[in-house]
Design a protein around this motif. Structure first.
Motif, PDB file in Angstrom:
ATOM      1  N   HIS A  75      27.921  27.700  37.544  1.00 13.56           N
ATOM      2  CA  HIS A  75      28.299  28.876  38.081  1.00 13.56           C
ATOM      3  C   HIS A  75      29.198  28.821  39.492  1.00 13.56           C
ATOM      4  CE1 HIS A  75      24.737  30.761  35.789  1.00 13.56           C
ATOM      5  NE2 HIS A  75      25.807  30.556  35.131  1.00 13.56           N
ATOM      6  N   ARG A  76      28.886  28.016  40.410  1.00 11.55           N
ATOM      7  CA  ARG A  76      29.679  28.272  41.325  1.00 11.55           C
ATOM      8  C   ARG A  76      31.075  27.623  41.314  1.00 11.55           C
ATOM      9  NH1 ARG A  76      27.051  28.651  46.127  1.00 11.55           N
ATOM     10  NH2 ARG A  76      24.703  28.267  46.136  1.00 11.55           N
ATOM     11  N   ALA A  77      31.312  26.602  40.504  1.00 19.16           N
ATOM     12  CA  ALA A  77      32.888  26.288  40.213  1.00 19.16           C
ATOM     13  C   ALA A  77      33.460  27.378  39.313  1.00 19.16           C
ATOM     14  CB  ALA A  77      32.940  24.940  39.439  1.00 19.16           C
ATOM     15  N   VAL A  78      32.807  27.847  38.349  1.00 18.48           N
ATOM     16  CA  VAL A  78      33.572  28.647  37.467  1.00 18.48           C
ATOM     17  C   VAL A  78      33.482  30.197  38.136  1.00 18.48           C
ATOM     18  CG1 VAL A  78      31.827  29.717  36.070  1.00 18.48           C
ATOM     19  CG2 VAL A  78      33.766  29.402  35.051  1.00 18.48           C
ATOM     20  N   PHE A  79      32.790  30.541  38.814  1.00 22.00           N
ATOM     21  CA  PHE A  79      32.983  31.926  39.725  1.00 22.00           C
ATOM     22  C   PHE A  79      34.016  31.785  40.502  1.00 22.00           C
ATOM     23  CE2 PHE A  79      28.146  33.474  39.266  1.00 22.00           C
ATOM     24  CZ  PHE A  79      28.350  33.359  37.855  1.00 22.00           C
ATOM     25  N   ALA A  80      34.375  30.783  41.295  1.00 22.79           N
ATOM     26  CA  ALA A  80      35.585  30.710  42.148  1.00 22.79           C
ATOM     27  C   ALA A  80      36.769  30.791  41.544  1.00 22.79           C
ATOM     28  CB  ALA A  80      35.547  29.429  42.649  1.00 22.79           C
ATOM     29  N   GLN A  81      36.682  30.263  40.097  1.00 27.81           N
ATOM     30  CA  GLN A  81      37.993  30.470  39.247  1.00 27.81           C
ATOM     31  C   GLN A  81      38.048  31.885  38.609  1.00 27.81           C
ATOM     32  OE1 GLN A  81      37.385  27.627  36.286  1.00 27.81           O
ATOM     33  NE2 GLN A  81      38.211  25.826  37.483  1.00 27.81           N
ATOM     34  N   TYR A  82      37.129  32.596  38.493  1.00 27.10           N
ATOM     35  CA  TYR A  82      37.124  33.934  37.948  1.00 27.10           C
ATOM     36  C   TYR A  82      37.426  34.529  39.261  1.00 27.10           C
ATOM     37  CZ  TYR A  82      33.932  32.708  34.162  1.00 27.10           C
ATOM     38  OH  TYR A  82      33.588  32.096  33.090  1.00 27.10           O
ATOM     39  N   ALA A  83      37.021  34.599  40.444  1.00 24.01           N
ATOM     40  CA  ALA A  83      37.643  35.415  41.483  1.00 24.01           C
ATOM     41  C   ALA A  83      39.050  35.193  41.602  1.00 24.01           C
ATOM     42  CB  ALA A  83      36.583  34.962  42.673  1.00 24.01           C
ATOM     43  N   ALA A  84      39.468  34.005  41.522  1.00 25.51           N
ATOM     44  CA  ALA A  84      41.104  33.770  41.682  1.00 25.51           C
ATOM     45  C   ALA A  84      42.017  34.394  40.612  1.00 25.51           C
ATOM     46  CB  ALA A  84      41.246  32.257  41.928  1.00 25.51           C
ATOM     47  N   SER A  85      41.320  34.807  39.580  1.00 21.71           N
ATOM     48  CA  SER A  85      42.121  35.330  38.523  1.00 21.71           C
ATOM     49  C   SER A  85      42.665  36.901  38.817  1.00 21.71           C
ATOM     50  CB  SER A  85      41.401  35.517  37.218  1.00 21.71           C
ATOM     51  OG  SER A  85      42.070  36.168  36.226  1.00 21.71           O
ATOM     52  N   SER A  86      43.965  37.305  38.699  1.00 19.60           N
ATOM     53  CA  SER A  86      44.528  38.469  38.940  1.00 19.60           C
ATOM     54  C   SER A  86      44.328  39.432  37.767  1.00 19.60           C
ATOM     55  CB  SER A  86      45.642  38.351  39.638  1.00 19.60           C
ATOM     56  OG  SER A  86      46.723  37.688  38.627  1.00 19.60           O
ATOM     57  N   SER A  87      44.631  38.704  36.478  1.00 23.54           N
ATOM     58  CA  SER A  87      44.608  39.506  35.164  1.00 23.54           C
ATOM     59  C   SER A  87      43.120  39.481  34.292  1.00 23.54           C
ATOM     60  CB  SER A  87      45.606  38.698  34.311  1.00 23.54           C
ATOM     61  OG  SER A  87      45.189  37.151  34.271  1.00 23.54           O
ATOM     62  N   TRP A  88      42.205  39.203  35.245  1.00 25.29           N
ATOM     63  CA  TRP A  88      40.679  39.143  34.716  1.00 25.29           C
ATOM     64  C   TRP A  88      40.610  40.419  33.868  1.00 25.29           C
ATOM     65  CZ3 TRP A  88      37.317  35.234  33.920  1.00 25.29           C
ATOM     66  CH2 TRP A  88      36.147  35.643  33.462  1.00 25.29           C
ATOM     67  N   ILE A  89      40.703  41.519  34.552  1.00 26.30           N
ATOM     68  CA  ILE A  89      40.327  42.940  33.707  1.00 26.30           C
ATOM     69  C   ILE A  89      41.135  43.200  32.398  1.00 26.30           C
ATOM     70  CG2 ILE A  89      40.274  45.400  34.213  1.00 26.30           C
ATOM     71  CD1 ILE A  89      39.138  44.753  36.888  1.00 26.30           C
ATOM     72  N   ALA A  90      42.685  43.024  32.727  1.00 29.59           N
ATOM     73  CA  ALA A  90      43.410  43.296  31.344  1.00 29.59           C
ATOM     74  C   ALA A  90      43.167  42.127  30.336  1.00 29.59           C
ATOM     75  CB  ALA A  90      44.884  43.181  31.919  1.00 29.59           C
ATOM     76  N   VAL A  91      42.830  40.984  30.548  1.00 25.29           N
ATOM     77  CA  VAL A  91      42.535  40.009  29.710  1.00 25.29           C
ATOM     78  C   VAL A  91      41.377  40.280  29.049  1.00 25.29           C
ATOM     79  CG1 VAL A  91      41.784  37.715  29.175  1.00 25.29           C
ATOM     80  CG2 VAL A  91      43.652  37.945  30.568  1.00 25.29           C
ATOM     81  N   HIS A  92      40.237  40.713  29.571  1.00 25.51           N
ATOM     82  CA  HIS A  92      38.981  41.015  28.917  1.00 25.51           C
ATOM     83  C   HIS A  92      39.170  42.465  28.033  1.00 25.51           C
ATOM     84  CE1 HIS A  92      37.346  37.754  31.103  1.00 25.51           C
ATOM     85  NE2 HIS A  92      36.282  38.049  30.310  1.00 25.51           N
ATOM     86  N   LEU A  93      39.796  43.315  28.465  1.00 28.02           N
ATOM     87  CA  LEU A  93      40.232  44.641  27.763  1.00 28.02           C
ATOM     88  C   LEU A  93      40.875  44.208  26.440  1.00 28.02           C
ATOM     89  CD1 LEU A  93      39.995  47.492  27.575  1.00 28.02           C
ATOM     90  CD2 LEU A  93      42.283  47.573  28.685  1.00 28.02           C
ATOM     91  N   GLY A  94      41.792  43.204  26.466  1.00 34.27           N
ATOM     92  CA  GLY A  94      42.301  42.663  25.286  1.00 34.27           C
ATOM     93  C   GLY A  94      41.709  41.926  24.391  1.00 34.27           C
ATOM     94  N   ILE A  95      40.566  41.221  24.857  1.00 31.67           N
ATOM     95  CA  ILE A  95      39.593  40.518  24.174  1.00 31.67           C
ATOM     96  C   ILE A  95      38.763  41.461  23.493  1.00 31.67           C
ATOM     97  CG2 ILE A  95      37.727  38.822  24.158  1.00 31.67           C
ATOM     98  CD1 ILE A  95      39.115  37.436  26.359  1.00 31.67           C
ATOM     99  N   PHE A  96      38.271  42.423  24.140  1.00 26.67           N
ATOM    100  CA  PHE A  96      37.454  43.360  23.590  1.00 26.67           C
ATOM    101  C   PHE A  96      38.136  44.141  22.332  1.00 26.67           C
ATOM    102  CE2 PHE A  96      36.554  48.102  23.590  1.00 26.67           C
ATOM    103  CZ  PHE A  96      35.279  48.171  22.803  1.00 26.67           C
TER     104      PHE A  96
END
Length: 297
Positions: A75-96
């Motif tokens: 979790h510590r490593a992957v959460f840091a990568q998630y926080a650095a993502s600027s397209s996270w919300i758009a990507v997950h909307l497309g995946i949904f």
């Protein structure tokens, strides 16, 4: 004693029935094992196939832009990568959107089982409910993953060091909720696909290979959901997940190919309604009886 070759035998009784004649003519060109779908059912089958195929392609392509190369359970490593993502919300909307399209494709296939048999129609209704629940769980899963988790990890990264443990615990709680939703989503959708596969194989309402592929996809989805519930996003869970999604894609391809190749069934006119069928010649004994002015005995 009856003569087997006499025109008054069983053969004449069957062919003289207009309903039997219409059934025989309409079934002559169709496969004896699998009835041809009507034009309305073919349109529904094509739409379902398009949703399965396009949903998988959208899901696959958009997932390539998903942030995070670390172990999802680290979790510590992957959460840091998630926080650095600027397209996270758009990507997950497309995946949904892609996943929801696949679920809707399964939903449409259940709606085809309307043949009047109580057991079949009840099973189809149960499948529709399960698929609807799976769609709701899918929306909840990607809402938590795409929005709530992103805010939690952003807050953890931005928080001063003394307050980080509390923020990190909150992000882990959100992660646990995501895993729970994903687990139930996989199990419920898997059960629905297995039920759909059984309906297809038993009734032959849809070509059987589609049922086999969806059955395998359903079993893989249940296995993936179970692993998510027990071990989280463990690496061993990716195998049944990816294999099951590939089976859904293959089922959509197979279904689309068959619906384009198989002609739809059209209602056949009864013999007396067909212009190319000449009226039957009256019995010669009847004509002789009318000429004599007497009745047949």
């Amino acid at each position: 004693m009856d003569d087997k070759n006499s025109p008054s035998g069983p053969a004449l009784e069957m062919t003289s029935c207009p309903e039997f004649g219409a059934m025989a003519m309409s079934g002559a060109a169709a496969s004896p094992n699998q009835p041809r779908p009507s034009s309305g059912d073919r349109a529904l089958l094509r739409l379902a196939a398009v949703l399965l195929i396009s949903g998988f392609l959208i899901f696959f392509v958009v997932s390539l832009f998903h942030a995070g190369t670390a172990d999802p359970n680290s979790h510590r490593a992957v959460f840091a990568q998630y926080a650095a993502s600027s397209s996270w919300i758009a990507v997950h909307l497309g995946i949904f959107a892609g996943f929801a399209a696949m679920v809707l494709g399964v939903y449409l296939l259940f709606s085809l089982f309307r043949d009047g048999r109580p057991a079949i129609e009840l099973s189809a209704q149960v499948g529709l409910v399960c698929t609807g629940v799976a769609l709701g769980l899918t929306a909840a899963r990607y809402a938590v993953d795409g929005v709530v988790l992103k805010r939690a990890v952003d807050a953890w990264v931005a928080t001063p060091a003394p307050l980080k443990p509390g923020r990190f615990a909150a992000a882990e709680a959100v992660r646990a909720l995501e895993e729970a939703l994903s687990s139930y989503q996989g199990i419920v959708l898997g059960v629905a696909m297995v039920l759909l596969a059984v309906l297809i194989i038993v009734t032959r309402r849809i070509t059987r290979p589609v049922g086999y592929l969806l059955g395998v996809a359903g079993i893989a989805s249940v296995a993936s959901g179970w692993i998510l519930g027990t071990d989280g996003f463990a690496m061993q869970g990716s195998v049944p997940t990816q294999f099951g999604q590939a089976c859904i894609f293959a089922a959509g391809i197979w279904l689309l190919a068959r619906t384009w190749r198989t002609p739809s069934a059209t209602p056949q006119p009864l013999p007396e309604q067909r212009a190319d069928v000449e009226p039957a010649e009256p019995d010669r004994r009847v004509r002789r009886g009318h000429r004599r002015g007497g009745a047949l005995t």
